[in-house]
Design a protein around this motif. Structure first.
Motif, short mmCIF file in Angstrom:
data_model
loop_
_atom_site.label_atom_id
_atom_site.label_comp_id
_atom_site.label_asym_id
_atom_site.label_seq_id
_atom_site.Cartn_x
_atom_site.Cartn_y
_atom_site.Cartn_z
N PHE A 183 -18.80 67.34 141.08
CA PHE A 183 -18.46 68.47 140.21
C PHE A 183 -19.66 68.94 139.38
O PHE A 183 -19.64 70.02 138.82
CB PHE A 183 -17.31 68.07 139.27
N GLY A 184 -20.69 68.06 139.31
CA GLY A 184 -21.84 68.42 138.47
C GLY A 184 -21.41 68.48 137.02
O GLY A 184 -20.90 67.52 136.47
N ALA A 185 -21.64 69.65 136.39
CA ALA A 185 -20.94 70.05 135.17
C ALA A 185 -21.70 69.87 133.86
O ALA A 185 -21.10 69.92 132.80
CB ALA A 185 -19.57 69.37 135.08
N ARG A 186 -23.00 69.70 133.87
CA ARG A 186 -23.73 69.67 132.60
C ARG A 186 -23.90 71.07 132.01
O ARG A 186 -24.04 72.06 132.73
CB ARG A 186 -25.11 69.04 132.79
N ILE A 187 -23.88 71.13 130.67
CA ILE A 187 -24.02 72.38 129.91
C ILE A 187 -25.30 72.33 129.09
O ILE A 187 -25.61 71.32 128.46
CB ILE A 187 -22.83 72.56 128.93
N VAL A 188 -26.04 73.45 129.07
CA VAL A 188 -27.21 73.59 128.20
C VAL A 188 -27.16 74.98 127.55
O VAL A 188 -27.00 75.99 128.24
CB VAL A 188 -28.54 73.46 128.98
N HIS A 189 -27.29 75.01 126.23
CA HIS A 189 -27.40 76.28 125.51
C HIS A 189 -28.85 76.75 125.51
O HIS A 189 -29.77 75.94 125.36
CB HIS A 189 -26.92 76.11 124.07
N ASP A 259 -40.98 72.82 125.19
CA ASP A 259 -41.57 74.16 125.30
C ASP A 259 -40.58 75.22 125.76
O ASP A 259 -40.96 76.34 126.09
CB ASP A 259 -42.76 74.13 126.27
N GLY A 260 -39.28 74.87 125.80
CA GLY A 260 -38.27 75.81 126.23
C GLY A 260 -38.02 75.84 127.72
O GLY A 260 -37.21 76.64 128.19
N GLN A 261 -38.68 74.98 128.48
CA GLN A 261 -38.44 74.88 129.92
C GLN A 261 -37.10 74.20 130.18
O GLN A 261 -36.79 73.17 129.58
CB GLN A 261 -39.56 74.06 130.58
N LEU A 262 -36.30 74.77 131.07
CA LEU A 262 -35.04 74.17 131.46
C LEU A 262 -35.28 73.12 132.55
O LEU A 262 -35.93 73.40 133.56
CB LEU A 262 -34.08 75.25 131.99
N TRP A 263 -34.75 71.91 132.33
CA TRP A 263 -34.85 70.82 133.29
C TRP A 263 -33.45 70.37 133.68
O TRP A 263 -32.56 70.30 132.83
CB TRP A 263 -35.60 69.62 132.69
N MET A 264 -33.27 70.06 134.95
CA MET A 264 -32.03 69.46 135.40
C MET A 264 -32.35 68.39 136.44
O MET A 264 -33.33 68.50 137.17
CB MET A 264 -31.07 70.49 135.97
N ASN A 265 -31.53 67.34 136.45
CA ASN A 265 -31.70 66.30 137.47
C ASN A 265 -30.45 66.22 138.32
O ASN A 265 -29.36 66.62 137.89
CB ASN A 265 -32.07 64.96 136.84
N GLU A 266 -30.60 65.70 139.53
CA GLU A 266 -29.47 65.64 140.43
C GLU A 266 -29.56 64.43 141.34
O GLU A 266 -30.65 63.93 141.63
CB GLU A 266 -29.37 66.92 141.26
N HIS A 267 -28.39 63.98 141.76
CA HIS A 267 -28.31 62.86 142.69
C HIS A 267 -28.72 63.30 144.09
O HIS A 267 -28.30 64.35 144.57
CB HIS A 267 -26.88 62.32 142.76
N GLY A 268 -29.52 62.47 144.74
CA GLY A 268 -29.76 62.63 146.16
C GLY A 268 -28.67 61.91 146.94
O GLY A 268 -27.78 61.28 146.36
N PRO A 269 -28.70 61.97 148.28
CA PRO A 269 -27.65 61.30 149.07
C PRO A 269 -27.81 59.78 149.01
O PRO A 269 -26.97 59.09 148.44
CB PRO A 269 -27.85 61.87 150.47
#
Length: 401
Positions: A183-189, A259-269
């Motif tokens: 489902f993922g589902a992280r929120i960032v303002h 510095d205002g850069q958006l970062w996201m991480n995710e699971h691999g298989p």
């Protein structure tokens, strides 16, 4: 509620010896196979993309359990008075007071599909919470016939903290699918009235291909107006108007960098967990591009493809990375600007030093603490985390002494 305190010292030299940390400290080259012996023979696209040098030195940390008895907590956010909102996957949201008092479940939440990886997920507030008392959260929304999908809801927390009022679902992932995973589902303002939401691609072979479909929001990052959920995407030609980026597998952590850069991480298989610097309109490759393999150890796709972005950093074997934050505080001055990432399978907090958008060093902190689902930096600079367990805990981490 009585708090329980314990002290731990993390020896990075010892971690390197066990194979949990790779890099210069373990004399492992970038192109060698992963320590667990799986058939990962991918070559990194650039130096330092994986197995960064182990950070030297010992870190003495003190843990204080603020609250326990939480059932698979998933989301965490601090309020201006030092209280914490915590979600539990079965569909509950609770308040943890600064003294550790755990509230009864907050009323007013919509129904969730809590099977398997579903349920109530992230929770977030904006900087103006003291005035608005507005809360956002993500959840697995039942859509009938066994189908479900991620949704975003918002509401006003009552003055007595007991009820969410004026609740509305402002955005729904499409298409719905009969799956209980990813489902993922992280929120960032973003500080400009929008929220980014990182979304999973529902795991199964049939829906995962939608991660490359610009007319679906599986495996995407979307940007929407926080007030009403209307689209505020990247303006990709031929794509849904809320889509910001595409080609993601299962986003589990997200944060704005210093510095205002958006970062996201995710699971691999299996292997191939990724840390990505997110830019508008780009394609991050899944399921065509990955540094992981199938759970059967069969190859999946390629590691590079024209028109897709490389992860800034990846892991194999997978520590099952989750919630993340960038350190900004006075309690750990040597961590300033570092990325802190929860590890579920790795039962630790991963600290990454970074320079010019690249990872320069890695440490594993608090090993054995449990499945770290989310990491936040408290207003006073302490590290606060939740463990995703049947008897989950809210834990405050400070320097020893």
């Amino acid at each position: 509620m009585m708090r329980r305190t314990r002290r731990t010292t993390t020896s990075l030299t010892a971690l390197a010896a066990t194979g949990f940390l790779a890099g210069a400290a373990c004399a492992q080259s970038l192109n060698e196979a992963a320590p667990h012996g799986a058939a990962y023979d991918q070559t990194p696209a650039f130096e330092g993309q994986t197995r960064a040098p182990a950070l030297e030195g010992d870190v003495a940390l003190q843990q204080t359990v603020l609250a326990e008895g939480l059932e698979h907590p998933w989301g965490l956010t601090e309020l201006p008075d030092g209280s914490w909102l915590v979600t539990e996957r079965p569909g509950r949201m609770r308040m943890v007071a600064p003294d550790g008092t755990l509230s009864e479940p907050i009323a007013g939440l919509p129904e969730v599909d809590a099977r398997d990886q579903g349920g109530l997920h992230d929770v977030s507030v904006a900087d103006d919470f003291a005035d608005t008392r507005r809360v956002w959260w993500t959840f697995a929304e039942p859509r009938g016939n066994g189908e479900n999908a991620t949704a975003v809801a918002t509401g006003i927390l009552s003055e007595d903290n007991s009820t969410l009022e004026d609740v509305s679902v402002i955005w729904q992932q499409q298409p719905a699918w009969a799956s209980t995973k990813h489902f993922g589902a992280r929120i960032v303002h973003d500080g400009e009235g929008h929220i980014f939401v990182g979304l999973g691609e529902r795991s199964d072979p049939e829906p995962r291909v939608y991660a490359q479909d610009p007319q679906a929001t599986l495996g995407k990052i979307v940007r929407i107006n926080a007030e009403d959920g209307t689209p505020a995407g990247a303006g990709i030609e031929g794509a849904l108007p809320e889509i910001w980026s595409m080609g993601h597998r299962n986003i589990q952590g997200a944060a704005m960098g210093p510095d205002g850069q958006l970062w996201m991480n995710e699971h691999g298989p299996k292997g191939g967990d990724e840390l990505n610097a997110i830019e508008a309109g780009l394609n991050y490759g899944w399921p065509e591009v990955t540094y992981g393999v199938d759970y059967s150890d069969a190859e999946m796709g390629v590691t590079e493809m024209d028109g897709t972005e490389q992860p800034v950093y990846y892991w194999d074997p997978s520590p099952a990375i989750s919630g993340m934050a960038f350190y900004d505080g006075e309690m750990f001055p040597d961590w300033q600007g570092d990325a802190l990432i929860g590890a579920l399978r790795g039962s630790s907090v991963i600290r990454l030093t970074m320079e010019d958008g690249r990872v320069t060093g890695e440490a594993r902190l608090l090993e054995g603490i449990g499945r770290v689902r989310e990491v936040e930096v408290a207003q006073d600079g302490a590290l606060v985390l939740i463990t995703d367990e049947e008897n989950g805990q809210l834990i405050r981490v400070t320097p020893e002494g």
